[in-house]
Design a protein around this motif. Structure first.
Motif, PDB file in Angstrom:
ATOM      1  N   ASP A 121       0.815  -1.224   0.000  1.00  0.00           N
ATOM      2  CA  ASP A 121       0.000   0.000   0.000  1.00  0.00           C
ATOM      3  C   ASP A 121       0.847   1.273   0.000  1.00  0.00           C
ATOM      4  O   ASP A 121       0.342   2.363   0.218  1.00  0.00           O
ATOM      5  N   SER A 171       2.922   4.435  -1.407  1.00  0.00           N
ATOM      6  CA  SER A 171       2.733   5.279  -2.597  1.00  0.00           C
ATOM      7  C   SER A 171       3.975   5.158  -3.487  1.00  0.00           C
ATOM      8  O   SER A 171       5.099   4.999  -2.991  1.00  0.00           O
ATOM      9  N   THR A 182      -8.748   2.041  -5.679  1.00  0.00           N
ATOM     10  CA  THR A 182      -9.672   2.591  -4.689  1.00  0.00           C
ATOM     11  C   THR A 182      -9.041   3.705  -3.848  1.00  0.00           C
ATOM     12  O   THR A 182      -9.745   4.438  -3.158  1.00  0.00           O
ATOM     13  N   GLU A 183      -7.713   3.841  -3.903  1.00  0.00           N
ATOM     14  CA  GLU A 183      -7.046   4.873  -3.114  1.00  0.00           C
ATOM     15  C   GLU A 183      -7.327   6.259  -3.698  1.00  0.00           C
ATOM     16  O   GLU A 183      -7.433   6.413  -4.902  1.00  0.00           O
ATOM     17  N   GLN A 184      -7.389   7.253  -2.802  1.00  0.00           N
ATOM     18  CA  GLN A 184      -7.718   8.632  -3.195  1.00  0.00           C
ATOM     19  C   GLN A 184      -6.811   9.193  -4.275  1.00  0.00           C
ATOM     20  O   GLN A 184      -7.220   9.978  -5.111  1.00  0.00           O
ATOM     21  N   LYS A 206      -5.444   7.664  -6.713  1.00  0.00           N
ATOM     22  CA  LYS A 206      -5.562   6.966  -8.003  1.00  0.00           C
ATOM     23  C   LYS A 206      -6.443   7.727  -9.006  1.00  0.00           C
ATOM     24  O   LYS A 206      -7.341   8.451  -8.625  1.00  0.00           O
TER      25      LYS A 206
END
Lengths: 331, 331
Positions: free
Chosen positions: A62, A64, B177-179, B181
């Motif tokens: 997860d 970045s 689903t991450e902000q 993305k």
């Protein structure tokens, strides 16, 4: 070290593949103690095929991409890619964080001259005798018509060199097949492909044509390609789970399912994304293959096999040569 | 008159639905002789439920929207939409040319105030107890974040009024689903939805989540939505045809398939797009439901039923009210 289960999946896959390809050397990048403990459990005779490169760091699933790029230069992922860059390895295979793998591959390997952005591509088996190369699966969420053109060239080279298709049929994914359909991006890309010699451009195809035998290479931007692939995978999973639910719903169904088991297994196998595990990152000065993070050991083998095929076929050099020819010949 | 088989499909569907809903009037727009000949074959008792509106023209399936708009004002399609505009009909149902239907609906009905563009939406049955409203399925191939926001509002109203879901979970389709993305378009739309009161925005979902139970409404641009739906339909068709092929591949398989027939039928039914036939054109000052061009008579019934539901629930007025409230409350 990457993927949902890490070495528990990747090491057995390496051992299986090493036995199958005794002439191939494996450089395992990661925590030496962890890797050694898994290797100790194996029965691989020829241990000279495998070398461990100890890496003190690992990229989290997860994390970045920018953080991985900045703080994880000693990670298994970075080390593996750098081995490719230094030509100490012919290819890198990873089940790790896709965003980080993209960022690091881009940073360390760089794109081929003439290629602006790498793409994620997968060859999806449609029938026993037909596979379709779909790209981009999400390497770039913004791509203009020039980028789509480059994807088409790369896909065409892949289909030729990996599947041995001469003059692969290249199509652009669109909302309709008529020339007037779609947005400016696909319309302009269609023009670029129509004008290109050496590319068998067949026009627009629609989403359902991914699963027909209309094209060998289907090109789209990373946003749409990612959604198309994942939607189909989602439906496949739903069918398999419905099949399971139905098979257990009643006493009669249980019996019927048992009887029809060979048939049902064929369907489930057909729908199993494992069999095309291994999206390749193409357009770079080196080979990088990405496995699903939740791949099984068997599925991870496919990703390794894909890397072996690309290395044998020298895919990056072929793409470079084709792009150079097309750019020179372009009006 | 529209669709691949025209009145051969649409008239029997009207007759079936008329019997089921004796309080509903049907205005059949098209060639009076053709329609009358099909009606004569039927055994409908209460002929007062059906009125024929003769139209000297019909829009061809391959006609361009602009040509249809210019030259086919006397067509069954234009007449049907004008009946809605004049409030002589509560809804228009067509299996005809999608592009022409979009263009004519837009031209004659106009969008609701606060809505820039209409959207094509379909509610896809995922399990027996869960449907997902997916939009836009291709009404607009270019849409910015403001348009995506309007789609979300319209989808939310539809899920509430048609499926009776209170506070439907609204999601944006994305590559992760991450902000962080996705592209700017979805990121900005996410911000607009986060700030909107009365919308249960749950964040980004991926393609595979269309077939999970994560969201009730999934919003995306028309290009991606069209490709996602058609890809899934393409895979579904492939599975059904593979199942057929396998069932006939050997003597043993034939026997197995016969025995497991009830089970196999359930799977095929599950995968049959007929059961959610009827994409709705929403955001207009009237109800327009689009059936697949190759729908069966049974499938065309679903499209008519969808139109009845939307008319009963007064969907356009609900969307208008909700949009007005949101626009006033907006910072």
């Amino acid at each position: 070290m990457g993927g949902d289960l890490g070495p528990l999946i990747t090491i057995p896959a390496v051992i299986t593949t090493a036995k199958k390809h005794p002439n191939i050397q494996f450089l395992l990048c990661g925590d030496i103690d962890v890797i050694q403990s898994y290797l100790d459990k194996s029965q691989l005779q020829n241990s000279e095929q495998i070398e461990i490169i100890h890496c003190p760091q690992a990229v989290a699933m997860d994390e970045s991409p920018s953080s991985a790029l900045r703080h994880k230069q000693q990670s298994s992922m970075a080390t593996c890619i750098k081995l490719v860059e230094q030509e100490k390895a012919a290819a890198c295979v990873s089940a790790g964080n896709t965003g980080a793998l993209l960022a690091m591959s881009n940073y360390y390997l760089k794109t081929l001259s003439g290629i602006d952005r790498p793409a994620l591509v997968s060859s999806i088996p449609i029938t026993d005798s037909h596979r379709v190369f779909l790209l981009d699966l999400g390497a770039n969420v913004n791509s203009d018509s020039e980028i789509l053109f480059q994807y088409a060239v790369m896909g065409s080279v892949l289909a030729e060199s990996i599947e041995g298709i001469s003059e692969p049929r290249v199509a652009l994914l669109n909302v309709g097949t008529e020339q007037m359909k779609g947005n400016d991006k696909v319309k302009n890309a269609a023009q670029l492909l129509t004008d290109a010699p050496d590319i068998s451009y067949i026009g627009f195809v629609e989403g359902n044509d991914i699963f027909s035998n209309k094209a060998d290479v289907i090109v789209t931007d990373g946003f749409t390609g990612n959604v198309a692939l994942k939607s189909s995978e989602g439906l496949a999973k739903l069918v398999v789970s419905e099949l399971k639910r139905l098979s257990e719903a009643s006493w009669l169904n249980k019996v019927l399912a048992k009887i029809a088991l060979p048939l049902l297994k064929s369907i489930v196998k057909q729908m199993n994304p494992d069999q095309y595990n291994g999206a390749s990152l193409i357009g770079l000065r080196g080979i990088v293959v990405k496995s699903h993070g939740n791949a099984s050991s068997e599925a991870f083998c496919y990703a390794i096999e894909e890397a072996i095929r690309q290395a044998t076929q020298q895919v990056p050099i072929r793409i470079k040569n084709r792009i150079e020819t097309l750019l020179i010949e372009r009006p």
